[in-house]
Design an enzyme around this catalytic site. Sequence first.
Site, PDB file in Angstrom:
ATOM      1  N   SER A 182      -1.135  21.538  -7.126  1.00 56.03           N
ATOM      2  CA  SER A 182      -0.144  21.660  -8.192  1.00 56.03           C
ATOM      3  C   SER A 182       1.299  21.652  -7.700  1.00 56.03           C
ATOM      4  O   SER A 182       2.207  21.377  -8.470  1.00 56.03           O
ATOM      5  CB  SER A 182      -0.403  22.930  -8.987  1.00 56.03           C
ATOM      6  OG  SER A 182      -0.441  24.052  -8.142  1.00 56.03           O
ATOM      7  N   HIS A 210      -5.282  20.531 -12.843  1.00 59.70           N
ATOM      8  CA  HIS A 210      -4.228  19.538 -13.080  1.00 59.70           C
ATOM      9  C   HIS A 210      -4.786  18.114 -13.146  1.00 59.70           C
ATOM     10  O   HIS A 210      -4.033  17.151 -13.177  1.00 59.70           O
ATOM     11  CB  HIS A 210      -3.162  19.604 -11.978  1.00 59.70           C
ATOM     12  CG  HIS A 210      -2.222  20.758 -12.133  1.00 59.70           C
ATOM     13  ND1 HIS A 210      -1.123  20.709 -12.955  1.00 59.70           N
ATOM     14  CD2 HIS A 210      -2.243  21.994 -11.595  1.00 59.70           C
ATOM     15  CE1 HIS A 210      -0.487  21.868 -12.902  1.00 59.70           C
ATOM     16  NE2 HIS A 210      -1.136  22.670 -12.084  1.00 59.70           N
ATOM     17  N   LYS A 241      -3.517  23.542 -19.731  1.00 62.49           N
ATOM     18  CA  LYS A 241      -2.604  22.503 -19.262  1.00 62.49           C
ATOM     19  C   LYS A 241      -2.702  21.304 -20.207  1.00 62.49           C
ATOM     20  O   LYS A 241      -2.189  21.371 -21.310  1.00 62.49           O
ATOM     21  CB  LYS A 241      -2.897  22.199 -17.799  1.00 62.49           C
ATOM     22  CG  LYS A 241      -2.448  23.406 -16.962  1.00 62.49           C
ATOM     23  CD  LYS A 241      -2.689  23.315 -15.497  1.00 62.49           C
ATOM     24  CE  LYS A 241      -2.061  24.540 -14.837  1.00 62.49           C
ATOM     25  NZ  LYS A 241      -2.922  25.162 -13.835  1.00 62.49           N
TER      26      LYS A 241
HETATM   27  C1  LIG Z   1      -3.107  26.526 -13.454  1.00 60.71           C
HETATM   28  C2  LIG Z   1      -4.240  26.635 -12.546  1.00 60.71           C
HETATM   29  C3  LIG Z   1      -5.236  27.602 -12.738  1.00 60.71           C
HETATM   30  C4  LIG Z   1      -5.113  28.669 -13.785  1.00 60.71           C
HETATM   31  O1  LIG Z   1      -5.378  28.195 -15.059  1.00 60.71           O
HETATM   32  P1  LIG Z   1      -5.123  29.163 -16.296  1.00 60.71           P
HETATM   33  O2  LIG Z   1      -6.013  28.635 -17.342  1.00 60.71           O
HETATM   34  O3  LIG Z   1      -3.680  29.061 -16.647  1.00 60.71           O
HETATM   35  O4  LIG Z   1      -5.514  30.541 -15.870  1.00 60.71           O
HETATM   36  C5  LIG Z   1      -6.324  27.598 -11.897  1.00 60.71           C
HETATM   37  N1  LIG Z   1      -6.435  26.694 -10.903  1.00 60.71           N
HETATM   38  C6  LIG Z   1      -5.499  25.754 -10.672  1.00 60.71           C
HETATM   39  C7  LIG Z   1      -5.677  24.785  -9.578  1.00 60.71           C
HETATM   40  C8  LIG Z   1      -4.361  25.704 -11.483  1.00 60.71           C
HETATM   41  O5  LIG Z   1      -3.434  24.784 -11.259  1.00 60.71           O
END
Ligand SMILES: *Cc1c(COP(=O)(O)O)cnc(C)c1O
Length: 394
Positions: A182, A210, A241
């Site tokens: 990310s 992502h 996301k």
């Molecule tokens: C954003 C993210 C998460 C967390 O996701 P949420 O649903 O916001 O808790 C977990 N793993 C990765 C790789 C992320 O980028």
Amino acid sequence: MGDRLAWIEDALRELHEKNLYVTIRTITSPQGPWLEVDGRRVLNFCSNNYLGLANDVRLVQAAKEACERFGAGPAAVRTIAGTIALHNELEARLARFKEAEAALVFQSGFCANLGAIPALVGTGDAIFSDELNHASIIDGCRLSRADIVRYPHNDPAALRSLLSERRSHYQRALLVTDGVFSMDGDIAPLPELVALADEFDCMIMVDDAHGEGVLGEGGRGIVHHFGLQGRVDIEIGTMSKAFGVVGGYVAGKAVIIEWLRQRARPFLFSSAMTPADTAACLAAISILEESTELVNKLWKNTYYFKDQMQLLGFDIGKSTTPITPLMLKDEMLTQRFSQRLFEEGVFATAISYPTVPLGKARIRFMLSAAHEREHMDEALTIIARVGRELGAIR
Ligand SMILES: *Cc1c(COP(=O)(O)O)cnc(C)c1O
């Protein structure tokens, strides 16, 4: 009383002094290409709303209807009395969308990692983990009590020698990686990792937070992107996301999902997603299944924005996804740059230590299908102006 909390005051002051203090801004509008933030109207280049679904009328309508039919909250953990029909429907639809045998929904992607990893490995087992994996993977690994073997980022050759050396010392082993990283926007070499997992008898897990809604046909994610359906044991997903809502899930082999229903602690001991969230996620899947239009637009915007940034002379790292880091390296310059952008009407977050190593500070621009060409052009003009003003480009 005051004395025993004085260390916090000191620690906070130190953060301010080192330009590492995180300022949290408040939004008073829906998520879109424009945002109203701290009373100012700014172009939005920092949310993970890849497909513009966070404020899509179809999701909002689905959430309203679910609220009217099922109420505001689930009222219990899912194993007691909190599983509503919508949760089961979402799991079936997610499994189909991801071309996996089954899926299990959690409150967030973070919870999905905390739930899945300790259910799969424990004392006497090993986890082989990419050194740049997300915090929720790291925490899931720590909670499991398995030995953690960190391998150099996206380096299958280095991983292979670690596996040769260490794998035989343990009973079970788990190989875990982010799909898309990310902070840098690069992609895990999943085909090589899958081959290593097969060769060294490791379970393999990829966190596609992502990647879904972004990679693969119609946004089906990294496993689809590489044509590895059925070869990856566990996929972690988030609906916060590209899906534009909130919630997490695990998709994978049916036997793993059945086991997680018995053993994943955030599933067993924390209440589920609300009816409104769940219905909105279902609407998001329907939109993705109906058309690839939003995913295509996201990529078109991504290519355009990256090209223009490079033409301006900026270093945008080695991302191959819509995540576009403007590498400024210096923490102070990065904070200042982000602040100036905000004043000029572009909202893009400064990311520095400890989220990325010291000396690798950057501003992260997130592209979205919600952007039109005019939004990107307006932002690019401002970014160029601030870049010249602060001496980052000529
Ligand atoms: C954003 C993210 C998460 C967390 O996701 P949420 O649903 O916001 O808790 C977990 N793993 C990765 C790789 C992320 O980028």
